[in-house]
Write a protein that holds these residues in place. Structure first.
Motif, PDB file in Angstrom:
ATOM      1  N   VAL A  14       0.822  -1.208   0.000  1.00  0.00           N
ATOM      2  CA  VAL A  14       0.000   0.000   0.000  1.00  0.00           C
ATOM      3  C   VAL A  14       0.863   1.267   0.000  1.00  0.00           C
ATOM      4  N   SER A  15       2.035   1.221   0.616  1.00  0.00           N
ATOM      5  CA  SER A  15       2.903   2.401   0.607  1.00  0.00           C
ATOM      6  C   SER A  15       3.441   2.676  -0.792  1.00  0.00           C
ATOM      7  N   CYS A  16       3.710   1.629  -1.579  1.00  0.00           N
ATOM      8  CA  CYS A  16       4.134   1.807  -2.972  1.00  0.00           C
ATOM      9  C   CYS A  16       3.018   2.460  -3.780  1.00  0.00           C
ATOM     10  N   LEU A  17       1.797   2.004  -3.556  1.00  0.00           N
ATOM     11  CA  LEU A  17       0.650   2.582  -4.257  1.00  0.00           C
ATOM     12  C   LEU A  17       0.491   4.054  -3.892  1.00  0.00           C
ATOM     13  N   GLY A  18       0.668   4.376  -2.625  1.00  0.00           N
ATOM     14  CA  GLY A  18       0.597   5.770  -2.191  1.00  0.00           C
ATOM     15  C   GLY A  18       1.638   6.632  -2.885  1.00  0.00           C
ATOM     16  N   CYS A  19       2.856   6.119  -3.032  1.00  0.00           N
ATOM     17  CA  CYS A  19       3.918   6.867  -3.722  1.00  0.00           C
ATOM     18  C   CYS A  19       3.607   7.060  -5.203  1.00  0.00           C
ATOM     19  N   ILE A  20       3.022   6.052  -5.822  1.00  0.00           N
ATOM     20  CA  ILE A  20       2.649   6.166  -7.240  1.00  0.00           C
ATOM     21  C   ILE A  20       1.581   7.234  -7.416  1.00  0.00           C
ATOM     22  N   ILE A  21       0.597   7.246  -6.534  1.00  0.00           N
ATOM     23  CA  ILE A  21      -0.469   8.247  -6.593  1.00  0.00           C
ATOM     24  C   ILE A  21       0.118   9.641  -6.395  1.00  0.00           C
ATOM     25  N   ALA A  22       0.984   9.796  -5.399  1.00  0.00           N
ATOM     26  CA  ALA A  22       1.613  11.097  -5.146  1.00  0.00           C
ATOM     27  C   ALA A  22       2.421  11.543  -6.358  1.00  0.00           C
ATOM     28  N   SER A  23       3.130  10.624  -6.970  1.00  0.00           N
ATOM     29  CA  SER A  23       3.908  10.943  -8.167  1.00  0.00           C
ATOM     30  C   SER A  23       2.993  11.395  -9.314  1.00  0.00           C
ATOM     31  N   ASP A  24       1.884  10.691  -9.485  1.00  0.00           N
ATOM     32  CA  ASP A  24       0.917  11.077 -10.522  1.00  0.00           C
ATOM     33  C   ASP A  24       0.422  12.507 -10.309  1.00  0.00           C
ATOM     34  N   GLU A  58       3.149  15.325  -6.171  1.00  0.00           N
ATOM     35  CA  GLU A  58       3.261  15.578  -4.737  1.00  0.00           C
ATOM     36  C   GLU A  58       4.404  14.743  -4.168  1.00  0.00           C
ATOM     37  N   CYS A  59       4.788  15.042  -2.960  1.00  0.00           N
ATOM     38  CA  CYS A  59       5.803  14.280  -2.237  1.00  0.00           C
ATOM     39  C   CYS A  59       5.279  12.870  -1.965  1.00  0.00           C
ATOM     40  N   CYS A  60       6.143  11.900  -2.042  1.00  0.00           N
ATOM     41  CA  CYS A  60       5.749  10.505  -1.834  1.00  0.00           C
ATOM     42  C   CYS A  60       5.040  10.294  -0.505  1.00  0.00           C
ATOM     43  N   LEU A  61       5.449  11.016   0.525  1.00  0.00           N
ATOM     44  CA  LEU A  61       4.829  10.861   1.839  1.00  0.00           C
ATOM     45  C   LEU A  61       3.369  11.317   1.847  1.00  0.00           C
ATOM     46  N   CYS A  62       2.991  12.169   0.904  1.00  0.00           N
ATOM     47  CA  CYS A  62       1.612  12.683   0.845  1.00  0.00           C
ATOM     48  C   CYS A  62       0.634  11.645   0.296  1.00  0.00           C
ATOM     49  N   GLY A  63       1.139  10.639  -0.392  1.00  0.00           N
ATOM     50  CA  GLY A  63       0.279   9.669  -1.044  1.00  0.00           C
ATOM     51  C   GLY A  63      -0.533   8.809  -0.106  1.00  0.00           C
ATOM     52  N   MET A  64      -0.111   8.710   1.127  1.00  0.00           N
ATOM     53  CA  MET A  64      -0.809   7.858   2.097  1.00  0.00           C
ATOM     54  C   MET A  64      -1.776   8.655   2.969  1.00  0.00           C
ATOM     55  N   ASP A  65      -1.818   9.958   2.797  1.00  0.00           N
ATOM     56  CA  ASP A  65      -2.597  10.832   3.659  1.00  0.00           C
ATOM     57  C   ASP A  65      -3.966  11.099   3.048  1.00  0.00           C
ATOM     58  N   MET A  66      -4.932  11.379   3.908  1.00  0.00           N
ATOM     59  CA  MET A  66      -6.275  11.667   3.410  1.00  0.00           C
ATOM     60  C   MET A  66      -6.309  12.976   2.625  1.00  0.00           C
ATOM     61  N   CYS A  84      -8.345   0.037  -0.062  1.00  0.00           N
ATOM     62  CA  CYS A  84      -9.450   0.178  -1.014  1.00  0.00           C
ATOM     63  C   CYS A  84      -9.593   1.628  -1.484  1.00  0.00           C
ATOM     64  N   THR A  85      -9.407   2.564  -0.567  1.00  0.00           N
ATOM     65  CA  THR A  85      -9.526   3.978  -0.896  1.00  0.00           C
ATOM     66  C   THR A  85      -8.426   4.395  -1.864  1.00  0.00           C
ATOM     67  N   LEU A  86      -7.200   3.941  -1.620  1.00  0.00           N
ATOM     68  CA  LEU A  86      -6.097   4.281  -2.524  1.00  0.00           C
ATOM     69  C   LEU A  86      -6.263   3.599  -3.881  1.00  0.00           C
ATOM     70  N   CYS A  87      -6.765   2.371  -3.895  1.00  0.00           N
ATOM     71  CA  CYS A  87      -7.025   1.688  -5.173  1.00  0.00           C
ATOM     72  C   CYS A  87      -8.065   2.462  -5.982  1.00  0.00           C
ATOM     73  N   GLN A  88      -9.116   2.929  -5.327  1.00  0.00           N
ATOM     74  CA  GLN A  88     -10.143   3.709  -6.009  1.00  0.00           C
ATOM     75  C   GLN A  88      -9.540   4.974  -6.610  1.00  0.00           C
ATOM     76  N   LYS A 132      -6.397   5.566  -7.468  1.00  0.00           N
ATOM     77  CA  LYS A 132      -5.503   5.232  -8.589  1.00  0.00           C
ATOM     78  C   LYS A 132      -6.300   4.830  -9.826  1.00  0.00           C
ATOM     79  N   ARG A 133      -7.368   4.069  -9.653  1.00  0.00           N
ATOM     80  CA  ARG A 133      -8.209   3.706 -10.806  1.00  0.00           C
ATOM     81  C   ARG A 133      -8.790   4.956 -11.451  1.00  0.00           C
ATOM     82  N   ASP A 134      -9.231   5.896 -10.625  1.00  0.00           N
ATOM     83  CA  ASP A 134      -9.814   7.126 -11.148  1.00  0.00           C
ATOM     84  C   ASP A 134      -8.762   7.941 -11.900  1.00  0.00           C
ATOM     85  N   ILE A 135      -7.556   8.019 -11.351  1.00  0.00           N
ATOM     86  CA  ILE A 135      -6.470   8.725 -12.034  1.00  0.00           C
ATOM     87  C   ILE A 135      -6.208   8.093 -13.390  1.00  0.00           C
ATOM     88  N   ASP A 136      -6.102   6.768 -13.419  1.00  0.00           N
ATOM     89  CA  ASP A 136      -5.827   6.068 -14.680  1.00  0.00           C
ATOM     90  C   ASP A 136      -6.946   6.277 -15.700  1.00  0.00           C
TER      91      ASP A 136
END
Length: 104
Positions: A36-46, A49-57, A86-90, A92-96
């Protein structure tokens, strides 16, 4: 011609997939399940934002605001607290999906 709409008013949309529709993208589902932390970093990169922000609400709130998606900071906090993967997956799917539609 008379003005019929107030400036700044816009329609709010929904996420393009539900929070528990992980089966719509198995790769994202597996990433959210096992790293899940990898997914958060990918979302932040998309989102540039900073990788640490990807896991935050806050990342979800920023995304919702940017794309006029229904919800509130309270809802974002509850979603991230109860089912972060589940929230991060949603998200990322929306971003894609928005990337595919050329609106990201």
């Amino acid at each position: 011609m008379p003005v019929t709409n107030q400036p700044g008013r816009y329609e709010l949309a929904d996420f393009q997939s539900g929070m528990f529709q992980c089966h719509h993208d198995i790769k994202i589902c597996l990433l959210g399940s096992f790293c899940v932390s990898c997914l958060g970093c990918i979302i932040a990169s998309d989102m540039d934002e900073c990788c640490l922000c990807g896991m935050d609400m806050a990342i979800r709130s920023v995304y919702r605001t940017r794309y006029n998606i229904k919800g509130s900071m309270c809802n974002d906090c509850v979603a991230m607290s109860c089912c972060r993967p589940c929230t991060l997956c949603q998200l990322k799917r929306d971003i894609d999906l928005r990337k595919q539609q050329n609106i990201f």
